[in-house]
Design a protein around this motif. Structure first.
Motif, short mmCIF file in Angstrom:
data_model
loop_
_atom_site.label_atom_id
_atom_site.label_comp_id
_atom_site.label_asym_id
_atom_site.label_seq_id
_atom_site.Cartn_x
_atom_site.Cartn_y
_atom_site.Cartn_z
N ALA A 99 0.85 -1.19 0.00
CA ALA A 99 0.00 0.00 0.00
C ALA A 99 0.89 1.23 0.00
O ALA A 99 1.80 1.35 0.83
N ALA A 113 -5.55 -1.01 3.41
CA ALA A 113 -4.11 -0.84 3.63
C ALA A 113 -3.53 -1.95 4.50
O ALA A 113 -2.48 -2.52 4.19
N ILE A 119 3.28 -1.37 4.02
CA ILE A 119 2.67 -0.04 3.86
C ILE A 119 3.78 1.01 3.83
O ILE A 119 4.57 1.12 4.78
#
Length: 257
Positions: A99, A113, A119
């Motif tokens: 993400a 996410a 992330i």
């Protein structure tokens, strides 16, 4: 161009797929067309041997502000049966997905996410599950996944207050992997994806599988279960190629076999 194609833009370059949520006027709020578009992209990710890693991001300086509440009121849900919100939250692809978050990752946006493997966050990002403020609950994984990824008391606070945390706090509690200046999340995610895609694809896929599944393994079974998954890797052509390339001081030429 179909509604799903307009709501989700897909690009593939050098083995990296970029999936862009593309409803910027609605802060990329998730609707059914977007869910169908993401699900189709993830199908292509896992079925195409030329694609090694995916990135999911949002257009217009924000990631995703959650479910489109106007569509919800009219009876539309941004889910794919058996796969969850945006075709991702209940079933992860076999290959890695990153993400790249700018701006808001709220409600369903946060749930998408945290359903990714990694992330990369802009320093202006906000993370939260404000569903309780709308009389709803974070039912696309937020209530179950957050306590596994951050301290349970912080997850409880996010769920009960609905208030967000900023990128610095998200990094501090282990929710995200790294922070970059606003506007640079996608580029940083591409650099991370390139590092991953340079590795053996079989090894990457199995490593992801073991990390995901081993949380449910008991002490008695975990070594056997891991052995069943990883042993085919050690006898693969890629394993021989990796060792040979190391000895010959060259880059390996992976075949995924």
């Amino acid at each position: 161009m179909s509604e799903a194609e307009q709501a989700v833009l897909v690009d593939v370059n050098e083995g990296i797929m970029t999936i862009t949520l593309n409803r910027p006027k609605a802060k990329n709020a998730a609707n059914k067309a977007m869910a169908d578009g993401v699900a189709a992209a993830l199908d292509e990710l896992d079925s195409n041997d030329e694609i090694l890693v995916a990135i999911i991001t949002g257009s217009g300086g924000t990631f995703c502000a959650g479910m489109d509440l106007k569509a919800f009121v009219s009876g539309e849900l941004p889910i794919v049966e058996g796969r969850g919100l945006l075709g991702l939250t209940e079933r992860s692809p076999r290959k890695p997905i990153i993400a790249a978050v700018e701006g808001y990752a709220l409600a369903g946006g946060l749930e998408v996410a945290i359903s990714c493997d990694l992330i990369v966050s802009a320093d202006n990002a906000q993370y939260g599950i404000p569903e309780a403020k709308r009389g709803l609950a974070a039912a696309a994984g937020g209530l179950m996944k957050l306590p596994q990824q951050i301290p349970p008391r912080l997850a409880m606070e996010l769920a009960l207050t609905g208030d967000p945390i900023d990128a610095a706090r998200a990094l501090e509690c282990g929710l995200i992997n790294r922070i970059v200046p606003a506007g640079e999340a996608l580029q940083a995610a591409r650099e991370l994806a390139a590092t991953i895609s340079a590795n053996g694809p079989l090894a990457v896929a199995v490593s992801k599988q073991v990390i995901q599944e081993s949380a449910d393994w008991s002490q008695q079974e975990m070594w056997q279960k891991q052995q069943e998954l990883v042993m085919p890797i050690f006898s693969s052509a890629d394993a021989i190629e990796g060792a040979t390339a190391f000895a010959e001081k060259r880059k390996p030429q992976w075949t995924g076999k």
